[in-house]
Design an enzyme around this catalytic site. Sequence first.
Site, PDB file in Angstrom:
ATOM      1  N   LEU A  76       0.798  -1.224   0.000  1.00 36.87           N
ATOM      2  CA  LEU A  76       0.000   0.000   0.000  1.00 36.87           C
ATOM      3  C   LEU A  76       0.831   1.275   0.000  1.00 36.87           C
ATOM      4  O   LEU A  76       0.301   2.371   0.170  1.00 36.87           O
ATOM      5  CB  LEU A  76      -0.973  -0.016   1.187  1.00 36.87           C
ATOM      6  CG  LEU A  76      -1.936  -1.211   1.179  1.00 36.87           C
ATOM      7  CD1 LEU A  76      -2.797  -1.212   2.424  1.00 36.87           C
ATOM      8  CD2 LEU A  76      -2.786  -1.240  -0.077  1.00 36.87           C
ATOM      9  N   CYS A  77       2.134   1.145  -0.217  1.00 33.11           N
ATOM     10  CA  CYS A  77       3.008   2.325  -0.321  1.00 33.11           C
ATOM     11  C   CYS A  77       2.843   2.976  -1.688  1.00 33.11           C
ATOM     12  O   CYS A  77       2.735   2.288  -2.700  1.00 33.11           O
ATOM     13  CB  CYS A  77       4.475   1.927  -0.160  1.00 33.11           C
ATOM     14  SG  CYS A  77       5.017   1.882   1.530  1.00 33.11           S
ATOM     15  N   MET A 114       8.693   4.714   5.207  1.00 35.65           N
ATOM     16  CA  MET A 114       8.841   3.317   4.779  1.00 35.65           C
ATOM     17  C   MET A 114      10.078   3.134   3.906  1.00 35.65           C
ATOM     18  O   MET A 114      10.748   2.101   3.976  1.00 35.65           O
ATOM     19  CB  MET A 114       7.584   2.828   4.050  1.00 35.65           C
ATOM     20  CG  MET A 114       6.347   2.771   4.934  1.00 35.65           C
ATOM     21  SD  MET A 114       6.591   1.915   6.515  1.00 35.65           S
ATOM     22  CE  MET A 114       7.075   0.289   5.976  1.00 35.65           C
ATOM     23  N   ASP A 129      23.531 -11.622   4.045  1.00 34.92           N
ATOM     24  CA  ASP A 129      23.718 -12.456   2.856  1.00 34.92           C
ATOM     25  C   ASP A 129      25.190 -12.615   2.502  1.00 34.92           C
ATOM     26  O   ASP A 129      25.647 -13.719   2.202  1.00 34.92           O
ATOM     27  CB  ASP A 129      22.957 -11.858   1.673  1.00 34.92           C
ATOM     28  CG  ASP A 129      23.130 -12.685   0.415  1.00 34.92           C
ATOM     29  OD1 ASP A 129      22.875 -13.909   0.467  1.00 34.92           O
ATOM     30  OD2 ASP A 129      23.533 -12.119  -0.619  1.00 34.92           O
TER      31      ASP A 129
END
Length: 158
Positions: A76-77, A114, A129
């Site tokens: 929803l960004c 965000m 990673d």
Amino acid sequence: MSNCFTHINADGNAHMVDVTEKAVTEREARAEAFIDMAPDTLAMIMNGSHHKGDVFATARIAGIQAAKKTSDLIPLCHPLMLTKVEVELEAQPEHNRVRITSLCKLSGKTGVEMEALTAASVAALTIYDMCKAVQKDMIISQVRLLEKRGGKSGHFKA
């Protein structure tokens, strides 16, 4: 601070917030994350002996790229035209960890919190990673918004 969720409509359904009528303002957000690791793993990063190359440079680029792709990851960004993304990485050998900070800016109708949180998170995930071959029990923690400026809700500082 609001007492309702802006992404839930009157029927209780998730929806993208309509920002059509909002004013364009300068927006800025800062976030941080930490990744804890063994002293030997951190030493490898700091002295450049990691076999995958420059861990910090790769994590920085990953964080910047992640900020630009936030609307692809968070349903929803709003897609945003970011004007600045900065990702800094700081080795903290006294705590056996790396601190990641991010800064996102734009002139727009919605905030960049965000994007800043995503940048810090993905930079931490990239470190994991790149280093998982030498250590699998690293801990990513304390992902949080440090500060936001602009918009109707005003200034927030953690």
